[in-house]
Every structure is written in C-alpha cells, then in structure tokens.
Design an enzyme around this catalytic site. Structure first.
Site, PDB file in Angstrom:
ATOM      1  N   LYS A  86       0.852  -1.190   0.000  1.00  0.00           N
ATOM      2  CA  LYS A  86       0.000   0.000   0.000  1.00  0.00           C
ATOM      3  C   LYS A  86       0.887   1.239   0.000  1.00  0.00           C
ATOM      4  O   LYS A  86       1.714   1.429   0.886  1.00  0.00           O
ATOM      5  CB  LYS A  86      -0.895  -0.002   1.227  1.00  0.00           C
ATOM      6  CG  LYS A  86      -1.752   1.236   1.339  1.00  0.00           C
ATOM      7  CD  LYS A  86      -2.773   1.107   2.441  1.00  0.00           C
ATOM      8  CE  LYS A  86      -3.614   2.355   2.545  1.00  0.00           C
ATOM      9  NZ  LYS A  86      -4.669   2.202   3.547  1.00  0.00           N
ATOM     10  N   LYS A 117      -2.132  -1.256  -3.951  1.00  0.00           N
ATOM     11  CA  LYS A 117      -3.053  -0.126  -3.874  1.00  0.00           C
ATOM     12  C   LYS A 117      -2.274   1.175  -3.883  1.00  0.00           C
ATOM     13  O   LYS A 117      -1.315   1.282  -3.123  1.00  0.00           O
ATOM     14  CB  LYS A 117      -3.846  -0.249  -2.577  1.00  0.00           C
ATOM     15  CG  LYS A 117      -4.758   0.910  -2.293  1.00  0.00           C
ATOM     16  CD  LYS A 117      -5.411   0.718  -0.965  1.00  0.00           C
ATOM     17  CE  LYS A 117      -6.072   2.019  -0.605  1.00  0.00           C
ATOM     18  NZ  LYS A 117      -6.485   2.079   0.746  1.00  0.00           N
TER      19      LYS A 117
HETATM   20  C1  PBG Z   1      -7.661   3.097   5.438  1.00  0.00           C
HETATM   21  C2  PBG Z   1      -7.895   2.963   3.986  1.00  0.00           C
HETATM   22  C3  PBG Z   1      -7.683   3.949   2.999  1.00  0.00           C
HETATM   23  C4  PBG Z   1      -8.190   3.430   1.822  1.00  0.00           C
HETATM   24  C5  PBG Z   1      -8.657   2.136   2.095  1.00  0.00           C
HETATM   25  N1  PBG Z   1      -8.440   1.865   3.435  1.00  0.00           N
HETATM   26  C6  PBG Z   1      -7.182   5.340   3.072  1.00  0.00           C
HETATM   27  C7  PBG Z   1      -5.878   5.632   3.644  1.00  0.00           C
HETATM   28  O1  PBG Z   1      -5.005   4.785   3.794  1.00  0.00           O
HETATM   29  O2  PBG Z   1      -5.723   6.800   4.002  1.00  0.00           O
HETATM   30  C8  PBG Z   1      -8.228   4.191   0.516  1.00  0.00           C
HETATM   31  C9  PBG Z   1      -9.225   3.747  -0.471  1.00  0.00           C
HETATM   32  C10 PBG Z   1      -9.582   4.721  -1.519  1.00  0.00           C
HETATM   33  O3  PBG Z   1      -9.023   5.826  -1.671  1.00  0.00           O
HETATM   34  O4  PBG Z   1     -10.513   4.388  -2.267  1.00  0.00           O
HETATM   35  N2  PBG Z   1      -6.524   2.601   5.981  1.00  0.00           N
END
Ligand code: PBG
Length: 333
Positions: free
Chosen positions: A203, A258
C-alpha cells in the site's frame, strides 16, 4: 518471453488476428468478470449525514439502506463487498477503543448483512483511521510517533472482534510491521482458522485517497499530516514487492496492491513472484478522475471504465476493488 519466430511481413501480418470482432474475442488474453469485482461501500449511523462533501462524494449508507442496496448488487452477480464505517466524531479517540467495541457500527452491520446474505463475502478493513482522533491508521505515542507495536495490539483486538461478528475476510490496511503474523496467530488460537487475511501488503503513500477520506470523515482529522512513515514511498518498487512477500510469509491468504492504475508494474511483479491471489484496489481518486472527465465529456465513460479495469486485470490482478463494480456488473450482465 519466448522468441518470436516469424518470416516477417508479408507472411506475418499482425492485423489478420484483429480483423473481426469474433476473432478478437477468440484470441483475447484478458476477460473481465463480475466474479472478480469487489464493490466498496461506506456505512453510517442512522443519525449521521448521507452525503460526503465534494462533488463526487460517495454516498454513505445506513445499515437498512445498505441491505436494500445489497439486494440489488447481489442480483447483479456481485459476490463480494468491502465495508467502511464512518464513525461519529464523538467516538474518535486517541486510543481508538471504538475499533473493538463489539457493538460498534461495523459489527452491527456485519451481523445484519450476514443474516440476510449469508453467502456474501464481506471484506472489512483492519486499520484505526476511522477511530483515531488523529485520522492516522495507528496510535501516536508519547514521542509523537505512530507506534507500531502498540497499534498492532489494537489491530489484533479489532480483527478478533470482526471475526466474532462473522467476517470471513479481514483486510489489514494499516501497513504496520508484523501485523499479519500476530493477527494470524491470534486468529488461530481463538478458533478462527477459517478467517482469511487479505493484506493491503503493498500500500503506497498515495495522494489519490482524498475522496475516500472525505467519505470516512478522516480527512479533517488528518489535516496536513502524512502517512509516509508507514505507507510505501511511490518511488519504490522492490520495497513494495518485498512487503508483499513478507506478508505471505507471515500468513496472508491474499495480497494487495493499492492504488492500481499507476501501479501496474508492481501488480505484475508481485504476480510473477508469488503463488497466492493478488488483489488490486482502484482507489477513490482514480474513480473520481474517470467520473469527472467523462461527466465533462472529455472521455467516454463506459469504455474508459472497462479499459481501466481490464488493464488492471491484464497486469495480473486476480480480484479488483473498484467503485465502478456495480455498474460494470450491470454492463456485463
Ligand atoms: C484506510 C484505507 C484507505 C483506503 C482504504 N483503506 C485510506 C488511507 O489509507 O488513508 C483508501 C481507499 C480509496 O481511496 O478508495 N486505511
């Protein structure tokens, strides 16, 4: 890649295989299927606001609204949804204790949804950002740092709470070190050996998450603070691959990259280096860009959506989280 043996032009003409639609279908290498799509939803308390603030803000569903919505999407063939709870401001604290309250919003939603849709795969995030006053995914210690090991202890409680509410796929999205190992051990010792861990393993610290944070209500809490001490620097690919391989070693059942669209090289590299399913998350900012540009008629909505998702699939994703999933399921039906 195999050496391409050809006598060359004109004996070989690449266009021959592209000369009719049926022929193109026959030789197409990638098939986008509803089976592979996960539809994310934001849920809220009945008393909370439905709209998040910006133009393309995501709708937040009360549990009852969600049940009606799920009736529709399940009929379209969607087999999996991801649920994200919008926690009311009063319940956000420094210690994120609401995250493992057995009667919190996500636990209530899980139980109600599973009662009506026992076969639906519900994927639940394991991260503290909906619950912390700071908007961070972890707990801030006395030195002002996001404390890895304290956070992991709470993630364990959160995971067990989700598992006992019926969740079959938990998805740690926090990027703390060692959490997959410790969560897996705790699931085993608490007789949740059938609960899958879908790790948000690669991520990135992306700038494309803002519409999500608006929907979750964590953007104001976070303010100008960045998640770069735990999410991966987008300049790095070897590090991203290493993170996924480590999580597999620690006990992840599915790994994830992601965002998706700008990270196809990472998806591909991880796919080549592991033997478990690879997920990709087409995030809120990616969604909004396509939506915005097509609303303004710069691009054609449907073909662009299908292209974006097919290319994520082509890169190697076995399953895809996308806010387009419901519409795509309609189109593919
Ligand atoms: C939370 C999380 C996030 C997303 C999914 N789970 C945001 C972040 O890490 O700040 C982002 C998903 C999206 O932008 O569609 N940990």
């Amino acid at each position: 890649m195999k050496k391409f043996n050809s006598r060359g032009f004109p004996f070989h003409r690449g266009r021959r295989l592209r000369s009719s639609s049926n022929l193109r279908d026959l030789v197409a290498e990638t098939l986008l299927k509803t089976d592979d799509l996960v539809m994310p939803y934001f849920i809220r308390e009945d008393s909370d606001k439905m709209e998040s603030k910006n133009k393309f803000g995501f709708k937040r569903f009360s549990i009852n609204e969600l049940l009606k919505e799920l009736d529709e999407v399940v009929k379209l063939g969607i087999k999996s949804v991801a649920l994200f709870p919008k926690i009311e401001v009063e319940k956000k604290t420094d210690d994120a204790n609401e995250s493992f309250n057995e009667n919190n919003l996500i636990s209530r939603a899980l139980k109600k949804v599973l009662k009506e849709f026992p076969d639906l795969m519900i994927i639940c995030d394991v991260a503290l950002d909906p619950y912390t006053a700071s908007g961070h995914d972890g707990i801030i210690n006395s030195n002002g740092e996001i404390d890895n090991d304290i956070t992991v202890q709470i993630l364990v409680k959160m995971s067990l709470n989700l598992a006992s509410s019926g969740c079959k796929i938990i998805a740690p999205s926090d990027m703390m070190d060692g959490r997959i190992k410790i969560i897996r051990e705790n699931l085993e010792t608490n007789k949740f050996s059938n609960v899958n861990i879908l790790s948000y393993s690669s991520k990135f610290c992306s700038n494309f998450y803002s519409p999500f944070r608006d929907a979750l209500g964590s953007r104001e809490n976070l303010g100008d603070s960045k998640k770069d001490s735990y999410q991966i620097d987008y300049r790095n690919s070897r590090e991203a691959v290493k993170e996924s391989l480590e999580d597999i070693e620690e006990g992840a059942d599915i790994v994830m990259v992601k965002p998706a669209g700008y990270y196809l090289d990472i998806i591909n590299e991880i796919k080549k280096n592991c033997l478990i399913p690879v997920a990709a998350y087409q995030v809120s900012g990616e969604y909004v860009m396509i939506k915005n540009a097509s609303d303004d008629k710069f691009i054609d909505y449907r073909p662009c959506v299908l292209e974006s998702l097919s290319c994520i699939k082509r890169a190697g994703a076995d399953l895809i989280f996308s806010y387009f999933s419901k519409e795509v399921a309609q189109w593919l039906k």
